[in-house]
Scaffold this active site. Structure first.
Site, mmCIF file in Angstrom:
data_model
loop_
_atom_site.group_PDB
_atom_site.id
_atom_site.type_symbol
_atom_site.label_atom_id
_atom_site.label_comp_id
_atom_site.label_asym_id
_atom_site.label_seq_id
_atom_site.Cartn_x
_atom_site.Cartn_y
_atom_site.Cartn_z
ATOM 1 C CB SER A 1 22.176 36.994 -7.814
ATOM 2 O OG SER A 1 21.073 36.253 -7.115
ATOM 3 C CG ASN B 1 23.507 27.362 2.147
ATOM 4 O OD1 ASN B 1 23.089 28.737 1.550
ATOM 5 N ND2 ASN B 1 23.963 27.424 3.275
ATOM 6 C CB THR C 1 53.402 19.050 -40.580
ATOM 7 O OG1 THR C 1 54.454 19.102 -41.514
ATOM 8 C CG2 THR C 1 52.580 17.727 -40.641
ATOM 9 C CG HIS C 2 55.971 22.282 -39.388
ATOM 10 N ND1 HIS C 2 56.511 22.415 -37.917
ATOM 11 C CD2 HIS C 2 56.270 21.016 -39.595
ATOM 12 C CE1 HIS C 2 57.097 21.299 -37.489
ATOM 13 N NE2 HIS C 2 57.006 20.401 -38.561
ATOM 14 C CB SER D 1 34.429 45.482 -46.363
ATOM 15 O OG SER D 1 35.033 46.781 -45.968
ATOM 16 C CE LYS E 1 38.455 41.706 -47.301
ATOM 17 N NZ LYS E 1 38.873 42.627 -46.557
ATOM 18 C CG ASN F 1 35.516 40.662 -44.580
ATOM 19 O OD1 ASN F 1 36.290 40.335 -45.346
ATOM 20 N ND2 ASN F 1 35.060 41.867 -44.300
ATOM 21 C CD GLU G 1 37.511 37.095 -39.409
ATOM 22 O OE1 GLU G 1 38.674 37.568 -39.939
ATOM 23 O OE2 GLU G 1 36.490 37.523 -39.498
ATOM 24 C CD GLN H 1 24.380 36.061 -5.369
ATOM 25 O OE1 GLN H 1 23.710 35.696 -4.405
ATOM 26 N NE2 GLN H 1 24.500 37.270 -5.598
ATOM 27 C CE LYS I 1 22.985 30.846 -8.775
ATOM 28 N NZ LYS I 1 23.916 30.899 -7.903
HETATM 29 N N1 ARG Z 1 21.616 33.688 -4.308
HETATM 30 C C1 ARG Z 1 22.364 32.557 -3.621
HETATM 31 C C2 ARG Z 1 23.498 32.061 -4.466
HETATM 32 O O1 ARG Z 1 23.283 31.845 -5.772
HETATM 33 C C3 ARG Z 1 21.472 31.502 -2.915
HETATM 34 C C4 ARG Z 1 21.967 31.087 -1.665
HETATM 35 C C5 ARG Z 1 22.067 32.357 -0.671
HETATM 36 N N2 ARG Z 1 22.312 31.461 0.676
HETATM 37 C C6 ARG Z 1 22.603 32.222 1.692
HETATM 38 N N3 ARG Z 1 22.982 31.648 2.751
HETATM 39 N N4 ARG Z 1 23.042 33.588 1.505
HETATM 40 O O2 ARG Z 1 24.361 31.374 -3.904
#
Ligand code: ARG
Length: 449
Positions: A10, A97, A142-143, A264, A270, A272, A277, A309, A312
């Site tokens: 990650s 954690n 309205t509408h 365009s 154009k 735009n 959008e 995980q 994120k």
């Molecule tokens: N990269 C993990 C997360 O975002 C960190 C926590 C990992 N904890 C574990 N017990 N493997 O959640």
């Protein structure tokens, strides 16, 4: 890197948490030293090395290593390289954690602040446009049918209200995130005399979590952010839709600044409204972020599961998308110009005073329902004959009801606007007062967004 390992990695997105991760670790190390859980001298050594790591990252000199999975392990490995075995003491009384939950909460608090500032700017842009164009009249719909004349300022302030509710939701999301999970350990608490209140104070958290199992598995605060973002994007998307309509060749109510239109590749004439959008289009991915996280969380047993995980990437994407959209819209709104003649003409053209004619008959003693019927017939006559309600001669009016008198000719877009003095209505006096109130709100929030 083999596929199996790369599946768990990650670091390519959670490195965005580096500042929060280091600040969290520094507060934790200070606490360990103060409480005598590790020698103070070693705590200082750890803190010193963590600050160096922050500098390395900021200078782009940090050796990021994919094989170390995440931000926490990358920092820890670097700490070991710098100070050897002492580095291993930082993780006393802590788990990844409670660490990652702390990092994400710190990030969400900052993100909410930045979104609040951006919402504030957009609201300011709406108020300035409303104020600079206080005389401008347009048809309200309205509408998507022309309904009654309104002031443009009244229309703009409707978005001011929506965004005010969005701001409230982001303040709530921020305060939900404002609880410290660190000190929960892996799930059950820790067997050391830690001082969680001290850490909360160092990191600027308003309180500490009450239940360690909840603290390491709770991502509700992210859902709060996601749902506030989804609703806010929905508002921006509605606004985008109006901007597209207003700037269309058919209406030409507004002209967007060149910075907020594109040409365009084929049609040279154009201009735009691509920014509006794209804002409308990006609403989809922000909704997606909310649904994705709800789905990640729905089947999880207590406590930490690696699924978490997955909280994120969607969050970062939602934050980036919303922030950019708010900033672009603030620029687009403050640089657009209105076409008051076209707007007024559309309001006059459209028999938008029909309700006022019914209200006129009510003033002469006719029940509203009956008056509504009379004006409906008049209105059909007007469309059939191609003569607008305001140009139909008095005699014709009288053939529909003898309650019509000379003074019916005084009914106009202006009288219509001026009559709507009920609280929250579009009468110019009301809108001016609402503008003053809006400016006071911005002033109050300005110092404390
Ligand atoms: N990269 C993990 C997360 O975002 C960190 C926590 C990992 N904890 C574990 N017990 N493997 O959640």
């Amino acid at each position: 890197m083999d596929t199996a390992l790369s599946y768990t990695v990650s670091i390519h997105y959670d490195r965005r948490l580096y500042r929060q991760d280091l600040t969290g670790s520094i507060a934790h190390a200070h606490m360990l030293g103060r409480q005598g859980i590790i020698p103070e001298r070693e705590a200082d050594e750890i803190v010193q090395a963590l600050s160096e790591i922050a500098n390395e990252i900021e200078a782009g000199e940090f050796p990021w290593r994919e094989e170390l999975e995440d931000i926490h392990m990358n920092v820890e490995r670097r700490l070991i390289e710098k100070i050897g075995d002492t580095a291993g003491k930082l993780h006393t009384a802590r788990s990844r954690n409670d660490q990652v939950a702390t990092d994400v909460r710190l990030y969400v608090k900052e993100a909410a602040d930045r979104v609040l500032t951006a919402i504030h700017r957009l609201r300011r842009a709406l108020v300035s446009q409303a104020e600079n164009n206080i005389e401008v009249v347009m048809p309200g719909h309205t509408h998507l049918q022309r309904a009654q004349p309104v002031l443009f300022a009244h229309h703009a302030l409707a978005y001011f209200e929506m965004l005010g509710r969005d701001a409230e939701r982001f303040r709530q999301a921020r305060s939900r995130a404002d609880v410290l999970p660190l000190g929960s350990g892996a799930l059950a608490g820790v067997p050391y005399p830690i001082d969680r209140e001290y850490v909360a104070g160092e990191l600027g958290f308003a309180s500490v979590s009450a239940n360690s199992m909840d603290a390491v598995s709770d991502r509700d605060f992210l859902l709060d952010f996601h749902s506030a973002a989804a609703i806010c994007m929905m508002h921006l998307s509605r606004f985008a839709e109006e901007i597209v309509l207003w700037s269309s060749d058919d209406l030409r109510f507004i002209k967007l600044d060149d910075r907020y239109t594109t040409g365009s590749s084929m049609m040279p004439q154009k201009r735009n409204p691509d920014f509006a959008e794209l804002g409308r289009g990006r609403t989809g991915r922000v909704y997606g972020g909310l649904i994705a996280l709800l789905t990640v969380l729905k089947g999880l047993p207590l406590t930490y599961n690696r699924d978490l995980q997955e909280d994120k990437e969607g969050f970062f994407d939602t934050f980036d998308t919303l922030l950019a959209t708010l900033e672009v819209f603030a620029g687009m709104v403050s640089t657009m110009t209105l076409n008051p003649d076209r707007m007024l003409a559309a309001a006059v053209d459209s028999n938008a005073v029909a309700t006022d004619l019914a209200d006129y008959l009510v003033g002469k003693g006719m029940p509203f329902r009956e008056a509504h019927g009379v004006v409906a017939k008049l209105s059909s006559h007007s469309s059939a004959s191609g003569v607008s309600l305001q140009d139909i001669p008095l005699d014709t009016y009288r053939s529909f009801s003898d309650l019509f008198d000379e003074d019916v000719k005084a009914i106009s877009v202006t009288s219509s606007l001026e009559s709507r003095t009920s609280r929250g209505g579009t009468a110019p006096s009301r809108v001016r007062a609402a503008l003053e109130e809006a400016k006071a709100v911005l002033e109050r929030e300005g110092n404390n967004v």
